[in-house]
Design an enzyme around this catalytic site. Sequence first.
Site, PDB file in Angstrom:
ATOM      1  N   GLU A 185      16.374  -8.697  -1.161  1.00 15.21           N
ATOM      2  CA  GLU A 185      15.159  -9.299  -0.614  1.00 15.21           C
ATOM      3  C   GLU A 185      15.262 -10.822  -0.489  1.00 15.21           C
ATOM      4  O   GLU A 185      14.336 -11.553  -0.828  1.00 15.21           O
ATOM      5  CB  GLU A 185      13.952  -8.871  -1.449  1.00 15.21           C
ATOM      6  N   HIS A 426       2.572   7.906  -3.072  1.00 16.28           N
ATOM      7  CA  HIS A 426       3.274   6.711  -3.523  1.00 16.28           C
ATOM      8  C   HIS A 426       3.772   6.915  -4.944  1.00 16.28           C
ATOM      9  O   HIS A 426       2.985   7.235  -5.838  1.00 16.28           O
ATOM     10  CB  HIS A 426       2.340   5.490  -3.461  1.00 16.28           C
ATOM     11  N   HIS A 427       5.084   6.787  -5.127  1.00 20.01           N
ATOM     12  CA  HIS A 427       5.694   6.854  -6.458  1.00 20.01           C
ATOM     13  C   HIS A 427       6.384   5.533  -6.763  1.00 20.01           C
ATOM     14  O   HIS A 427       7.569   5.373  -6.450  1.00 20.01           O
ATOM     15  CB  HIS A 427       6.745   7.968  -6.523  1.00 20.01           C
ATOM     16  N   GLU A 428       5.674   4.607  -7.342  1.00 19.23           N
ATOM     17  CA  GLU A 428       6.336   3.403  -7.845  1.00 19.23           C
ATOM     18  C   GLU A 428       6.928   3.781  -9.199  1.00 19.23           C
ATOM     19  O   GLU A 428       6.224   4.344 -10.041  1.00 19.23           O
ATOM     20  CB  GLU A 428       5.311   2.264  -7.997  1.00 19.23           C
ATOM     21  N   HIS A 496      11.783   2.149  -1.366  1.00 19.22           N
ATOM     22  CA  HIS A 496      11.739   0.685  -1.407  1.00 19.22           C
ATOM     23  C   HIS A 496      12.547   0.204  -2.616  1.00 19.22           C
ATOM     24  O   HIS A 496      12.602   0.892  -3.634  1.00 19.22           O
ATOM     25  CB  HIS A 496      10.291   0.199  -1.521  1.00 19.22           C
ATOM     26  N   GLU A 515      13.360   0.353   2.587  1.00 20.22           N
ATOM     27  CA  GLU A 515      13.037  -1.060   2.752  1.00 20.22           C
ATOM     28  C   GLU A 515      14.340  -1.843   2.560  1.00 20.22           C
ATOM     29  O   GLU A 515      15.015  -2.148   3.516  1.00 20.22           O
ATOM     30  CB  GLU A 515      11.977  -1.483   1.741  1.00 20.22           C
ATOM     31  N   GLU A 521       5.904  -7.924   3.532  1.00 23.95           N
ATOM     32  CA  GLU A 521       5.153  -8.356   2.348  1.00 23.95           C
ATOM     33  C   GLU A 521       5.423  -9.827   2.008  1.00 23.95           C
ATOM     34  O   GLU A 521       4.543 -10.519   1.510  1.00 23.95           O
ATOM     35  CB  GLU A 521       5.465  -7.463   1.150  1.00 23.95           C
TER      36      GLU A 521
HETATM   37  C1  NOJ Z   1       7.129  -3.323  -3.442  1.00 24.48           C
HETATM   38  C2  NOJ Z   1       7.048  -2.588  -2.165  1.00 24.48           C
HETATM   39  O1  NOJ Z   1       7.917  -3.111  -1.210  1.00 24.48           O
HETATM   40  C3  NOJ Z   1       5.622  -2.648  -1.686  1.00 24.48           C
HETATM   41  O2  NOJ Z   1       5.517  -2.088  -0.407  1.00 24.48           O
HETATM   42  C4  NOJ Z   1       4.764  -1.934  -2.690  1.00 24.48           C
HETATM   43  O3  NOJ Z   1       3.422  -2.043  -2.295  1.00 24.48           O
HETATM   44  C5  NOJ Z   1       4.920  -2.554  -4.067  1.00 24.48           C
HETATM   45  N1  NOJ Z   1       6.303  -2.668  -4.411  1.00 24.48           N
HETATM   46  C6  NOJ Z   1       4.231  -1.729  -5.140  1.00 24.48           C
HETATM   47  O4  NOJ Z   1       4.895  -0.517  -5.282  1.00 24.48           O
END
Ligand code: NOJ
Length: 726
Positions: A185, A426-428, A496, A515, A521
């Site tokens: 990034e 969404h799986h962070e 991502h 990503e 962002e």
């Molecule tokens: C980074 C991701 O690129 C973004 O799209 C996401 O909203 C945040 N992390 C939270 O998971």
Amino acid sequence: MNFQSKKMLLQIRLSKTIMLLFFVCANSLWVRAQEITSPDKNLSLKFELKEGGIPSYQLSYKQKPIVKPSSLGLETQNGASFMDGFTVTNSAQTSVDESWNPVLGEEKTIRNHYNELVVTLAQAKNNNRFIRIRFRLFNDGLGFRYEFPKQNDLSYFVIKEERSEFNLAGNHKIFWIPGDYDTNEYAYTTSKISEIPSLMKKATIEINAQYPIKELSVQTPSMMKSDDGLYINIHEAGLINYPAMYLEVDAANNKMISHLAPDALGAKGYMQTDAQSPWRTIVVSDKATDILASKLILNLNEPTSYKDVSWIKPVKFIGIWWEYFVAGRSTWAFGKENNVKLTDDFTKLTPNGKHGATTERAKEYIDFASKNGFDAILIEGWNIGWEDWIGNWKEEVFDYVTPYPDFDVKAVHEYAASKGVKIIMHHETSGSATNYERRLDRAFQYMNDNGYDAVKTGYVGKIIPRGEHHDGQWMVNHYINVAKRAADYKIMIDSHEAVRPTGLNRTFPNWIAQESARGTEFESMGGLAPDHTTILPFTRLMGGPMDYTPGIFQTDLSYYGTGSTQRVNTTLVKQLAYYVTMYSPLQMAADIPGNYERFPDAFQFIKDVAVDWDNSYILEAEPGDYITIARKAKGKNEWFIGGITDENARTANISFDYLPAGKSYIATIYADAKEANWKENPQKYTVTKVIVTSKSKLKQYLAPGGGVAISIKEGNPSELKGLKKL
Ligand code: NOJ
Ligand code: CA
């Protein structure tokens, strides 16, 4: 074993030895150098063993050197290395010319046409232990890889470092980001190779969870241009069960050397024969447009083994997302607390009053999606854990199955289904891959139970297992396992912060986007340079589709009155052009619905634009400066054109000769107004309808930081009447 069969075995062994001896002599004495050319004869690859039995290759394009003689080999941790002492024991050449159809893509049909050379190299000093190096020479470049076949004296080994050299022919211009084991990034720096050392410190800006490599190095895909106008792109294809590769830079000698991501113990790959490295790729042309059109990386990946791919679909979506970055009115988290555990009762938290993913807000987004023809909406911040998700290298952050008290998964799903809209899960993981793997099956089952068929995964933060990196062998395997397991549940993945792609969307077509670069962002966190998106297609996107999240109409973020002075560094029209220039079968309209309602005529382009294609035509391109692309929608007589420029205004030269001859079409041209520019006047644009044919030509003005977007469709006589011909 009886006497007779023992005798036979002995005879076979004997004749094998004689044959081997013959090959060793024949090859090492008479055929030290091997040469192949590309099918169109423009590229030429020469392999030879240097003094001491060191493998070496060189590559030229139209008689000009691209890679001067460069050594190949690997060092191992335990025992002898694969660096020298080799003899050629066999070599074979083949040609392949075939076509295949990707599930989703820029082209309906892809031609895979190459000449191949495989050399078998044995180390006499190590019991004739052997490896193979396979070269595939296409019209658009070279791929090569190391292969470690099953054999008596080689079963397991641990890589200390791969030593593939790219001895470049000059001090090229290079578009680069720092080599880093954990992130891509970064903003791009454009310089000469020789300037990398002095610019590295400035280029290594601060990013969450980074691990810049201590040796001077750059990330791949690495895009270069020689003084005499040759474009050279180095990357890799088919990264499976191996760490990602970076390029160590020997700036004084214009030389790059492979450098692999280490694991927690410093090792760079645990190998068991049969095994192979990923392909190292060098895409070459004297035309920048050819680099963008290249399908070499996809061609080097294995075809998919999925039997049924009918459930893998392109997705155009909106999401409860951008408001977390700009509006300041909402958050992922539900509670005020900042020290929570998964075992806490989240219904007891004190609401912070700003939670974004509420049932009510979800329904508003669903209404908007359904009214405007979107396939899906992404909802982030629906699940417990966001109060305390980042920065503590914490193992158990999310469970992926428990919604916040104000988000009713069943009600949202039923409402969405009644409107023909899908919800994207969404799986962070916050980097805790171990926690995610343990919960993966339940998480995917939960998705199946609640009607989700796509998930955006995320790996923000330092990786767990602790000490592992985003790009190491362990994580490379993790992402692939997630994609494969998701396929069992007919789920599509958009990852991502994962390792940058290497064409694996051919093999695992449900891994539809990633990503793995500095995306939209960052426009809310310092901004992207106006030339950023003229570079990305030549770098990050060489490996595969990017979830760039375009479509921001409200580019001045002070608009929200939250004290932000940030700006999205483009005109509004350039945001439209991204739907064509930034290829992805998963495209977000990232802005907040209210902003689209303010510009309905421009929004029409996003509603119309296709995301899956029959054909793509790269009309003009120069990395760092501009890109113009036309594409034909999959299965439809509709075409879309996107053109972008950097900080400089320019005139795009747009041809229409890919349209069927002899027919008139309606083109809707979304253009920057004369007075527009990304800094002071980004929202000034015009929308014009004209008639075009295959003979039309358009010279179109693009404002500084601007673009152009065009949609083309068939029209009936009454629609065509009254329109001017271009
Ligand atoms: C980074 C991701 O690129 C973004 O799209 C996401 O909203 C945040 N992390 C939270 O998971
Ligand atoms: Ca430029």
